[in-house]
Design a protein around this motif. Structure first.
Motif, PDB file in Angstrom:
ATOM      1  N   GLN A   1      24.975  43.069  34.033  1.00 14.27           N
ATOM      2  CA  GLN A   1      25.762  43.564  33.452  1.00 14.27           C
ATOM      3  C   GLN A   1      24.546  44.641  33.295  1.00 14.27           C
ATOM      4  OE1 GLN A   1      27.705  42.407  31.329  1.00 14.27           O
ATOM      5  NE2 GLN A   1      28.190  44.522  30.866  1.00 14.27           N
ATOM      6  N   ARG A   2      23.451  44.813  33.081  1.00 15.26           N
ATOM      7  CA  ARG A   2      22.796  46.680  34.090  1.00 15.26           C
ATOM      8  C   ARG A   2      23.862  47.658  34.837  1.00 15.26           C
ATOM      9  NH1 ARG A   2      17.078  48.736  35.292  1.00 15.26           N
ATOM     10  NH2 ARG A   2      17.601  51.634  35.470  1.00 15.26           N
ATOM     11  N   PHE A   3      23.783  46.470  36.149  1.00 14.01           N
ATOM     12  CA  PHE A   3      24.566  47.409  37.391  1.00 14.01           C
ATOM     13  C   PHE A   3      25.688  48.045  36.851  1.00 14.01           C
ATOM     14  CE2 PHE A   3      20.492  46.497  39.720  1.00 14.01           C
ATOM     15  CZ  PHE A   3      21.021  47.248  40.811  1.00 14.01           C
TER      16      PHE A   3
ATOM     17  N   ALA B   1      14.481  49.069  40.679  1.00 13.21           N
ATOM     18  CA  ALA B   1      16.226  48.511  39.186  1.00 13.21           C
ATOM     19  C   ALA B   1      16.461  47.123  39.922  1.00 13.21           C
ATOM     20  CB  ALA B   1      17.491  49.658  39.783  1.00 13.21           C
TER      21      ALA B   1
ATOM     22  N   ARG C   1      25.374  54.458  43.277  1.00 14.20           N
ATOM     23  CA  ARG C   1      25.192  56.343  42.772  1.00 14.20           C
ATOM     24  C   ARG C   1      24.170  55.977  44.076  1.00 14.20           C
ATOM     25  NH1 ARG C   1      20.184  55.696  37.551  1.00 14.20           N
ATOM     26  NH2 ARG C   1      19.631  56.722  39.923  1.00 14.20           N
TER      27      ARG C   1
ATOM     28  N   ASP D   1      27.008  48.046  33.722  1.00  9.97           N
ATOM     29  CA  ASP D   1      27.208  49.540  32.249  1.00  9.97           C
ATOM     30  C   ASP D   1      25.936  51.103  32.978  1.00  9.97           C
ATOM     31  OD1 ASP D   1      27.662  47.209  30.648  1.00  9.97           O
ATOM     32  OD2 ASP D   1      25.746  46.769  29.965  1.00  9.97           O
ATOM     33  N   GLU D   2      25.584  50.737  33.678  1.00 13.09           N
ATOM     34  CA  GLU D   2      25.446  51.750  34.313  1.00 13.09           C
ATOM     35  C   GLU D   2      25.793  52.187  35.960  1.00 13.09           C
ATOM     36  OE1 GLU D   2      20.762  52.328  34.111  1.00 13.09           O
ATOM     37  OE2 GLU D   2      20.841  50.818  32.434  1.00 13.09           O
ATOM     38  N   THR D   3      26.880  51.632  36.265  1.00 13.74           N
ATOM     39  CA  THR D   3      26.945  51.210  37.852  1.00 13.74           C
ATOM     40  C   THR D   3      26.390  51.983  38.646  1.00 13.74           C
ATOM     41  OG1 THR D   3      28.074  54.372  37.314  1.00 13.74           O
ATOM     42  CG2 THR D   3      29.296  52.343  36.868  1.00 13.74           C
ATOM     43  N   LEU D   4      25.243  50.913  38.938  1.00 14.39           N
ATOM     44  CA  LEU D   4      23.986  51.862  39.393  1.00 14.39           C
ATOM     45  C   LEU D   4      24.799  50.827  41.274  1.00 14.39           C
ATOM     46  CD1 LEU D   4      21.067  49.855  37.655  1.00 14.39           C
ATOM     47  CD2 LEU D   4      21.781  52.782  37.560  1.00 14.39           C
ATOM     48  N   ASP D   5      25.298  50.661  40.838  1.00 10.34           N
ATOM     49  CA  ASP D   5      25.910  50.231  42.516  1.00 10.34           C
ATOM     50  C   ASP D   5      26.515  50.999  43.106  1.00 10.34           C
ATOM     51  OD1 ASP D   5      28.322  49.936  40.547  1.00 10.34           O
ATOM     52  OD2 ASP D   5      28.646  47.776  41.881  1.00 10.34           O
TER      53      ASP D   5
END
Length: 233
Positions: free
Chosen positions: A125-127, A83, A135, A129-133
């Motif tokens: 923005q990707r983090f 990521a 996961r 939009d995809e709620t990567l933080d």
């Protein structure tokens, strides 16, 4: 060698500058802070968190060790490394702290990236939009310290974490917290959730989300101040 280190508290928003040119100067100045700030400034021997604990309780954390600065190789699980790959890794700095009751241990760190402002904004923005933080398969890895309360702080002990992609500096700030007794954790919870009022999960009730958030806050704040000082007239 790590020039010296400076991590303190959190501040959201932009650098402490007004004009677009100052913000741009601050962005570029921040890229070299990892080698320009003394370690004891970057990662103070003691961090104080007035009101940073559950219910507004005060917290205090003591640094166990700061890792030598290095690359990001083997520092993150595969999915988080992937990521972050779009912004590259110039340097990684990190340190591990213990709270004053020796109940929790926290690794806090920063990735100084190779990205420009557009690249950092895109990753942020990707983090979002995809709620990567949020996961669990994208948790940062801890930095264990032999002969200390963090000696057994490994991947299985991760209980709460935060990952913050700054868009006004080429930096990703992260922190990950676990129990100092080395117990395995089967249900880790992101700090943003663990600090919510009324949360009853084990990480929340133990204040581990507050530790991850509080330490990351203070690291981010110090770095922002340092970057702002480099562009003062």
């Amino acid at each position: 060698m790590l020039g010296a280190g400076l991590l303190g508290g959190a501040a959201a928003g932009t650098w402490l500058t007004d004009s677009g040119s100052e913000r741009a100067a601050g962005f570029h100045a921040a890229a070299d802070l990892w080698r320009e700030i003394p370690v004891d400034d970057l990662f103070p021997r003691e961090l104080r968190g007035d009101g940073a604990g559950p219910g507004g309780a005060d917290r205090r954390w003591t640094r166990l060790a700061a890792a030598p600065d290095g690359t990001c190789k083997h520092a993150f699980d595969e999915l988080l490394a992937r990521a972050l790959s779009s912004v590259g890794c110039r340097r990684l700095v990190r340190a591990t702290y213990v709270d004053e009751t020796a109940t929790s241990v926290t690794t806090v760190g920063m990735v100084f990236t190779r990205a420009d402002a557009d690249g950092m904004r895109a990753l942020r923005q990707r983090f979002a939009d995809e709620t990567l933080d949020a996961r669990p398969d994208l948790m940062p890895r801890p930095y264990p310290v032999r002969g200390t309360a963090a000696a057994g702080f490994g991947d299985a002990q991760r209980a709460s974490w935060t990952v913050r992609v700054l868009d006004d500096a080429p930096i990703v700030v992260f922190a990950v917290t676990g129990y100092a007794d080395g117990r395995n954790v089967s249900d880790p919870q992101p700090a943003a959730e663990a600090v919510r009022r009324g949360e009853t999960t084990a990480p929340a009730q133990a204040g581990l989300g507050h530790d991850a958030k509080g330490i990351a806050d203070r690291v981010e704040r110090v770095v922002r101040r340092a970057a702002a000082q480099t562009v003062e007239p």
